[in-house]
Design a protein around this motif. Structure first.
Motif, PDB file in Angstrom:
ATOM      1  N   SER A 167       2.204   6.584  -7.139  1.00 38.58           N
ATOM      2  CA  SER A 167       1.103   7.215  -7.863  1.00 38.58           C
ATOM      3  C   SER A 167       1.049   8.722  -7.629  1.00 38.58           C
ATOM      4  CB  SER A 167      -0.235   6.576  -7.472  1.00 38.58           C
ATOM      5  OG  SER A 167      -0.489   6.730  -6.085  1.00 38.58           O
ATOM      6  N   THR A 168       2.047   9.278  -6.923  1.00 32.31           N
ATOM      7  CA  THR A 168       2.084  10.731  -6.728  1.00 32.31           C
ATOM      8  C   THR A 168       2.409  11.425  -8.058  1.00 32.31           C
ATOM      9  OG1 THR A 168       4.441  10.691  -6.119  1.00 32.31           O
ATOM     10  CG2 THR A 168       2.825  10.517  -4.325  1.00 32.31           C
ATOM     11  N   GLN A 195       7.140   9.533   3.286  1.00 32.18           N
ATOM     12  CA  GLN A 195       8.123   8.456   3.381  1.00 32.18           C
ATOM     13  C   GLN A 195       9.493   9.013   3.740  1.00 32.18           C
ATOM     14  OE1 GLN A 195       8.291   4.978   0.614  1.00 32.18           O
ATOM     15  NE2 GLN A 195      10.167   5.949  -0.091  1.00 32.18           N
ATOM     16  N   GLU A 237       2.178   1.783  -3.478  1.00 35.51           N
ATOM     17  CA  GLU A 237       1.074   2.229  -4.327  1.00 35.51           C
ATOM     18  C   GLU A 237       0.879   3.739  -4.182  1.00 35.51           C
ATOM     19  OE1 GLU A 237      -1.346   0.907  -6.326  1.00 35.51           O
ATOM     20  OE2 GLU A 237      -0.906  -1.234  -6.262  1.00 35.51           O
ATOM     21  N   ARG A 238       0.894   4.220  -2.935  1.00 31.67           N
ATOM     22  CA  ARG A 238       0.679   5.655  -2.697  1.00 31.67           C
ATOM     23  C   ARG A 238       1.842   6.486  -3.226  1.00 31.67           C
ATOM     24  NH1 ARG A 238      -0.629   3.613   2.399  1.00 31.67           N
ATOM     25  NH2 ARG A 238       1.285   4.516   3.255  1.00 31.67           N
ATOM     26  N   VAL A 239       3.069   6.053  -2.924  1.00 34.37           N
ATOM     27  CA  VAL A 239       4.245   6.839  -3.318  1.00 34.37           C
ATOM     28  C   VAL A 239       4.364   6.909  -4.839  1.00 34.37           C
ATOM     29  CG1 VAL A 239       6.766   6.872  -3.317  1.00 34.37           C
ATOM     30  CG2 VAL A 239       5.535   6.441  -1.189  1.00 34.37           C
ATOM     31  N   ASP A 288       3.424  15.264   0.270  1.00 31.24           N
ATOM     32  CA  ASP A 288       2.617  14.193  -0.306  1.00 31.24           C
ATOM     33  C   ASP A 288       3.111  12.872   0.282  1.00 31.24           C
ATOM     34  OD1 ASP A 288       5.037  13.718  -1.577  1.00 31.24           O
ATOM     35  OD2 ASP A 288       4.306  14.176  -3.594  1.00 31.24           O
ATOM     36  N   ASP A 289       2.661  11.747  -0.275  1.00 29.88           N
ATOM     37  CA  ASP A 289       3.045  10.448   0.274  1.00 29.88           C
ATOM     38  C   ASP A 289       4.534  10.184   0.128  1.00 29.88           C
ATOM     39  OD1 ASP A 289       0.578   9.227   1.308  1.00 29.88           O
ATOM     40  OD2 ASP A 289      -0.114   9.314  -0.751  1.00 29.88           O
ATOM     41  N   GLN A 290       5.148  10.705  -0.915  1.00 30.64           N
ATOM     42  CA  GLN A 290       6.584  10.522  -1.082  1.00 30.64           C
ATOM     43  C   GLN A 290       7.355  11.290  -0.002  1.00 30.64           C
ATOM     44  OE1 GLN A 290       8.645  12.212  -4.552  1.00 30.64           O
ATOM     45  NE2 GLN A 290       9.471  10.154  -4.886  1.00 30.64           N
ATOM     46  N   ASP A 340       0.829  -1.207   0.000  1.00 33.86           N
ATOM     47  CA  ASP A 340       0.000   0.000   0.000  1.00 33.86           C
ATOM     48  C   ASP A 340       0.862   1.255   0.000  1.00 33.86           C
ATOM     49  OD1 ASP A 340      -2.199  -1.639   0.035  1.00 33.86           O
ATOM     50  OD2 ASP A 340      -2.597  -1.399   2.177  1.00 33.86           O
ATOM     51  N   ARG A 341       1.973   1.201   0.733  1.00 32.37           N
ATOM     52  CA  ARG A 341       2.868   2.365   0.789  1.00 32.37           C
ATOM     53  C   ARG A 341       3.425   2.673  -0.592  1.00 32.37           C
ATOM     54  NH1 ARG A 341       8.458   3.151   1.727  1.00 32.37           N
ATOM     55  NH2 ARG A 341       8.811   0.915   1.928  1.00 32.37           N
TER      56      ARG A 341
END
Length: 259
Positions: free
Chosen positions: A20-21, A208, A16-18, A203-205, A13-14
């Protein structure tokens, strides 16, 4: 109560989020526009993640080409197989860049985007890429140099935290050192192209990255837990007030295996 360790599902899931930014979508487009995979080529996608890169490559190679995605995480590969289930030219294997599960000289092109940071033996990884590429074939490798990573850091605490990060991160100058490492592995470097990644919000990146930096700060003697929390609060306040800015430069190397 101790915090639950991340599961394979969490890891999938992590990523997937990173991946797709907007930042990562733009970076993928940059790499493909520079490399221009050709129709009917056989392509190896190293560190393919959940399949975003594989699906994009399919548009370039068409039904006559082939794409093999390699990743170390089976749960992430399961997501890639789901995403590319209608692409007959795509297949996936679990494996590591230092021991690729593919035959010698079997690919026209190998792409390894931001993969080498996680590798302890850079020489072994580059030698494996050289092994699997056919004579006359190409590799496209990207990496950054942490000396090019600049941020808006208005507090002394943020500046000190970034100094710790630069000192402790693995392969911090890899992006510029590849100019020598690729020829040592036998490749001829044909192009080196920089790409600036500018981010003005968390964002998600970036999330992280905050997690990675927290881990490095916790392992150092320079910050206690209270100071680390205050450092993170500094970052989030910048984001809330529209003052967050981070810019890093990645270098894309396109190199060829001699005929």
């Amino acid at each position: 109560m101790s915090e639950r360790p991340p599961s394979d599902d969490d890891e999938r899931d992590r990523w997937e989020r990173v991946l797709s930014t907007r930042t990562e979508e733009t970076f993928r487009d940059f790499v493909f526009e520079q490399v221009r995979p050709r129709k009917d080529e056989s392509v190896l996608s190293v560190g393919c993640g959940p399949g975003f890169e594989t699906a994009a490559l399919a548009r370039y190679v068409g039904e006559g080409g082939t794409i093999t995605g390699i990743d170390v995480n089976e749960e992430v590969l399961a997501a890639a197989r789901d995403r590319c289930g209608d692409l007959p030219q795509a297949s996936f294997e679990q494996g590591d860049i230092v021991d690729l599960p593919v035959a010698d000289e079997s690919y026209d092109l190998a792409i390894a985007k931001q993969v080498l940071y996680a590798v302890s033996d850079i020489e072994a990884a580059l030698n494996e890429l050289f092994r699997v590429i056919a004579p006359g074939g190409r590799v496209a490798v990207t990496a950054g140099d942490r000396r090019t990573h600049v941020k808006h850091t208005p507090t002394d605490r943020m500046q000190r935290a970034d100094n710790v990060y630069r000192a402790e991160i693995n392969h911090s100058q890899l992006g510029t050192r590849l100019i020598g490492r690729l020829p040592e592995a036998g490749f001829t470097v044909e192009e080196v192209t920089p790409c600036a990644k500018i981010q003005t919000e968390i964002d998600d990146q970036i999330e992280q990255g905050i997690g990675v930096q927290r881990g490095l700060l916790e392992a150092s003697d320079a910050f206690d837990s209270e100071a680390i929390d205050a450092w993170e609060q500094d970052i989030r306040e910048l984001n809330e007030t529209g003052q967050f800015l981070s810019c890093s430069t990645s270098f894309l190397y396109v190199a060829r295996k001699p005929e």
